[in-house]
Design a protein around this motif. Structure first.
Motif, short mmCIF file in Angstrom:
data_model
loop_
_atom_site.label_atom_id
_atom_site.label_comp_id
_atom_site.label_asym_id
_atom_site.label_seq_id
_atom_site.Cartn_x
_atom_site.Cartn_y
_atom_site.Cartn_z
N ILE A 39 37.65 36.63 39.56
CA ILE A 39 39.10 36.51 39.77
C ILE A 39 39.59 37.84 40.33
CG2 ILE A 39 41.35 36.16 38.67
CD1 ILE A 39 39.77 34.70 36.39
N ILE A 40 40.36 37.75 41.39
CA ILE A 40 40.97 38.96 41.95
C ILE A 40 42.47 38.85 41.75
CG2 ILE A 40 41.37 40.34 44.03
CD1 ILE A 40 38.70 39.28 45.12
N ILE A 41 43.06 39.89 41.19
CA ILE A 41 44.52 39.90 41.05
C ILE A 41 45.10 40.82 42.11
CG2 ILE A 41 46.47 40.44 39.55
CD1 ILE A 41 44.64 39.80 37.18
N GLY A 42 45.85 40.24 43.04
CA GLY A 42 46.47 41.03 44.09
C GLY A 42 45.89 40.70 45.45
N GLY A 43 46.74 40.24 46.37
CA GLY A 43 46.29 39.84 47.72
C GLY A 43 46.69 40.83 48.79
N GLY A 44 46.74 42.10 48.44
CA GLY A 44 46.92 43.13 49.47
C GLY A 44 45.63 43.33 50.23
N ILE A 45 45.57 44.38 51.04
CA ILE A 45 44.39 44.55 51.88
C ILE A 45 43.14 44.80 51.04
CG2 ILE A 45 44.70 47.04 52.31
CD1 ILE A 45 43.79 46.31 55.28
N VAL A 46 43.28 45.43 49.88
CA VAL A 46 42.11 45.70 49.03
C VAL A 46 41.60 44.41 48.39
CG1 VAL A 46 41.27 46.98 47.03
CG2 VAL A 46 42.84 48.08 48.63
N GLY A 47 42.50 43.66 47.76
CA GLY A 47 42.09 42.42 47.11
C GLY A 47 41.54 41.41 48.10
N ALA A 48 42.22 41.29 49.24
CA ALA A 48 41.78 40.32 50.25
C ALA A 48 40.44 40.74 50.85
CB ALA A 48 42.84 40.18 51.34
N SER A 49 40.24 42.05 51.06
CA SER A 49 38.95 42.53 51.59
C SER A 49 37.84 42.29 50.58
CB SER A 49 39.01 44.03 51.89
OG SER A 49 39.96 44.31 52.87
#
Lengths: 478, 392
Positions: free
Chosen positions: B18-28
């Protein structure tokens, strides 16, 4: 919406010197206050009662027609106010932070701040635009711009002109142009003729306004000016500039040569300042737009901010005068001063009646909902950033976009000089259809400062670098 | 991946990570994990790439970064080189060159020291004296004494790039949920159970990429990070004739500027203010000061207009390094947040590093300086050195 009267020491500030702003100022002056009256124009009157430049000597009747006496009354009030208010013409309010407005003195490009405790926004309206092929050609104007050219500078947008779109302004401008001796080749109303008759019964609630509308129509017809209903603009043609217009009517295409074209679909409110001031907005079905909410006195959701006139919903110039007075009475009430309750009641009743008439008017000049279905992909939607209808439709589909601000981020619509004041509404229509939502659910573009472009010249020229110049000891960001 | 619908209750999903946060770090990270065949659910409170990752200045630069970040930044540099292949768009990424200006002798000395250090990381920087600066960049006023030039650094459009990482991850099979805030996280001994208003997700592994709000999630797991928000001011001019052929920074910190191919000059500098936990506005004083500095440095702006300002929320950490790596309290939890306003360029590399930590158990890129336990000892000392002074 509690607007406490505590510790109000500053004079009220009014933004906009149209019918609403002037009546508000007058009401405050009558109560012994000296308000600050800020306006972008050189003289008071707003767009509808815009005064001609110095040296022009056309009589009021020629400029304002049926509205001449109202225009003269507003101008007289404005003149009487000049030494009783802190008047700031040529001044743009471009931002607000805390309890201070940021101003630009437009002529000398000078910065000024204006603290406030009570602020009346009477920011007016601009034309409601729906793009069509060729709308950015020289020779194509909005109805409002066509009217200002005539009213302000005694200039026509062409010697043979066509007016298209819908709204009461359509017939008024055609009349004004024809009366000024310009050849009006046609009036193309996007509304069907039947809408006018269906609406007319309820319009009879406001006989003078209704009569004026009929009178313009009759005048135009008597002079053999061509009027077409259910006529939808397809294209302004021409290479370097406009040379003709094409429209569709009941499945048939028609064409006319012309050298000036005015178009518009009624008006939209200028709400950016209310947005920057964090006033709460709600969707208004009648205006088909998100508008700052106000109570029956004109108080916004933010303490100390009051709304009056077309800037908070299109109600017309007469209603703007009443709403301006009402907002000023609210200001006085909130300062703990006594006000005439009978007058408040009377103004509120007049506004209520206008609202009913306004609903009927929407029936007579309905918003052309089919525009978003029919407009061609190659039409430029956002002229600041040169984004086409097709690009926007494709992005909405590809990225499953649902929100106007995300559409802006991905498409650049609304990112240019006008910040979506021209194209935002049309983009919202496209997004609503493309995402299967209502126009309300498609949302609205968040307003961002500056309200209008801010010249670099506002800052004094710096000849020598000095340590004090540093914004802050700060790292460079990505 | 399992998708269990229980009648009468909310949707429940099971996944690997699970990734929390869809900024460039989470999306990458989501994209890198999908490339390794790992199942991913990404939860974004707003819209992917709509916060700081999407509204930052758009600098893609290695020059000026802290020494500890240079290996990560070099790794990111190679990722940026194949951006279209990775995310399907060019994101308006250009290697325009990045020029860091010095306006006094002290700054010039500082630039020279930095260039010597950067050379050890194979980052070649060219020091320009005033004469060569004038010759190469005549559009910069003589206010500048010289500069340090990095030919392969540049800039990109964050509005396009950051959401595109999320779209690429989605195309690769990541399950991405926009407008899905996390209300609580529990660990049942085997798996994390993440609760959202309409969704429950369970997975043995969790990555915290919650940006300026990441320290709050860390706190749920008893990890303290002294993160403070900042709100960088950004401005953009109307389109102007092209003149600014490098992205500009100033040693010691001040404004930073770039010009996009449409002609708009994007200029940042100074601080705005927060209007809520998630929103910020530019600050009046700083904007006027920014305009003053920019027009002093770039005479071409004299008759230009600014057409828009904005700001966003960044998470600053006193030592100006982010938190990247495994949790020190909770096995299976990883962090990647707090990029101090400089996460756009390194974001894609951080995503790869996080995917390696999860899938391989280790990464070849040094990240020790970003460990979350660095605040647990002598944290008061670190706080007291919270003076942001340029890129050194």
């Amino acid at each position: 919406m509690s607007h406490a009267a505590s510790l109000t020491t500053l004079p009220p500030v009014i933004v906009g010197a149209g019918p609403a702003g002037i009546r508000a100022a007058e009401t405050l002056v009558r109560a012994g206050l000296r308000p600050v009256l800020i306006d972008e124009a050189a003289k008071g009157g707003g767009q509808i009662y815009r005064q001609q430049p110095d040296g022009f000597q056309r009589p009021a009747k020629a400029l304002y027609g049926f509205e001449a006496s109202r225009a003269e009354a507003i101008h007289a009030s404005w003149r009487a106010l000049l030494d009783q208010v802190d008047y700031r013409p040529h001044t743009l309010v471009w931002n607000s932070e805390g309890d201070e407005l940021d101003l630009l003195q437009v002529r000398d490009q000078h910065y000024d701040g204006q603290p406030w405790q009570q602020l009346i926004l009477a920011t007016g309206a601009t034309d409601r635009i729906l793009p069509f092929s060729g709308w950015t050609l020289p020779g194509v104007y909005t109805l409002g711009a066509a009217q200002i050219a005539l009213k302000y500078q005694a200039t026509a947008i062409g010697s043979r002109v066509v007016f298209a779109g819908t709204g009461p302004l359509l017939y008024l401008i055609a009349y004004q142009y024809a009366k000024a001796g310009v050849e009006v080749a046609a009036v193309l109303d996007s509304a069907p003729f039947s809408a006018k008759w269906q609406a007319s019964a309820s319009m009879l609630r406001n006989p003078p306004v209704f009569a004026k509308g009929l009178w313009y129509l009759g005048w135009l017809k008597a002079r053999g000016i061509r009027i077409e209903y259910d006529a939808h603009l397809l294209a302004a043609s021409g290479e370097q500039r406009l040379d003709g217009v094409r429209w569709r009517q009941q499945g048939q295409e028609h064409q006319l040569d012309c050298e000036g074209l005015g178009f518009g679909y009624a008006l939209r409110s200028e709400t950016q300042l209310a947005d920057i001031l964090d006033c709460r907005f709600a969707f208004d079905e009648l205006n088909r737009a998100w508008l700052p909410v106000r109570d029956a006195m004109g108080r916004s959701s933010r303490d100390g901010v009051y709304l009056a006139g077309d800037g908070a919903g299109i109600m017309g110039a007469d209603a703007a005068e009443w709403a301006g007075e009402l907002a000023a009475l609210a200001v006085l009430q909130d300062r703990g001063m006594s006000v005439d309750r009978a007058r408040i009641h009377q103004l509120q009743q007049q506004l209520q009646r206008t609202r009913q008439f306004r609903e009927a008017l929407e029936g007579a000049f309905p918003f052309p909902e089919q525009w978003a279905h029919e407009v061609a992909d190659d039409v430029v939607l956002c002229r600041c950033e040169n984004v086409t209808v097709g690009e926007v439709r494709a992005l909405i589909g590809e990225l499953s976009l649902q929100d106007m601000n995300r559409l802006k981020a991905h498409s650049r619509v609304g990112m240019g000089r006008c910040q979506g004041r021209m194209c935002g509404l049309a983009a919202t229509e496209l997004l609503a259809i493309g995402s299967g939502q209502s126009v309300a659910d498609a949302g609205r573009l968040r307003a961002q400062a500056p309200v209008k472009p801010l010249p670099y010249a506002i800052t004094p020229t710096v000849q020598q670098w000095s340590p004090s110049l540093s914004v802050a000891e700060e790292a460079e960001h990505d | 991946m399992t998708d269990i619908h229980t009648p009468g209750s909310k949707r429940t999903l099971g996944t690997d990570v699970i990734i929390i946060g869809g900024g460039i770090v989470g999306a990458s990270a989501a994209l890198a994990l999908r490339q390794k065949g790992v199942a991913v659910v990404l939860l974004e409170r707003d819209f992917c790439g709509s916060r700081s990752s999407g509204i930052n200045y758009g600098g893609v630069r290695r020059q000026g970064r802290l020494e500890a970040q240079l290996p990560l930044s070099q790794r990111a540099h190679h990722i940026w080189a194949r951006l279209p292949e990775l995310i399907g768009i060019d994101g308006e990424y250009v290697r325009s060159g990045h020029l860091k200006l010095g306006v006094n002798e002290r700054d010039m000395a500082s630039l020279e020291n930095y260039a010597q250090m950067a050379a050890r990381y194979e980052l070649p920087l060219e020091i320009l004296d005033q004469q060569s600066l004038r010759r190469r960049f005549p559009w910069i006023s003589p206010t500048a004494l010289g500069g340090s030039y990095c030919a392969e650094d540049g800039h990109a459009n964050p509005r396009l790039v950051s959401p595109a990482f999320a779209h690429a991850a989605r195309r690769r099979g990541a399950q991405i949920f926009d407008q899905t805030p996390v209300s609580s996280i529990e660990h049942d001994g085997q798996r994390f159970i993440v609760e959202c208003p309409q969704l429950q997700v369970r997975a043995p592994l969790l990555i915290n990429c919650a940006g300026a709000w990441g320290h709050r999630i860390a706190e749920w797991f008893d990890e303290q990070v002294p993160l403070q928000v900042s709100c960088p001011n950004m401005t953009v001019t109307e389109p102007l004739p092209l003149f600014m052929d490098a992205s500009i920074g100033i040693e010691g910190g001040s404004i930073y500027a770039r010009q996009v191919s449409r002609g708009n000059c994007v200029i940042g500098g100074g601080q705005g203010y927060t209007t809520s936990d998630t929103t910020a506005r530019p600050g009046r004083e700083a904007i006027l000061e920014l305009m003053k500095i920019a027009s002093a440095l770039f005479p071409a702006l004299a008759n230009a207009h600014l057409i828009r300002f904005w700001s966003g929320i960044e998470g600053n950490i006193p030592d100006r390094n982010p938190v990247v790596g495994p949790s020190h309290t909770t096995p299976g939890l990883f962090h990647g947040f707090g990029f101090c306003g400089a996460g756009f360029q390194i974001g894609p590399a951080v995503g790869e590093v996080l995917a390696e930590l999860i899938d391989d158990g280790h990464t070849p890129t040094p990240i020790d300086a970003f460990a979350i336990n660095r605040f647990s000892t002598a944290s008061s000392t670190l706080m007291s050195t919270c003076i942001v002074s340029g890129d050194e």
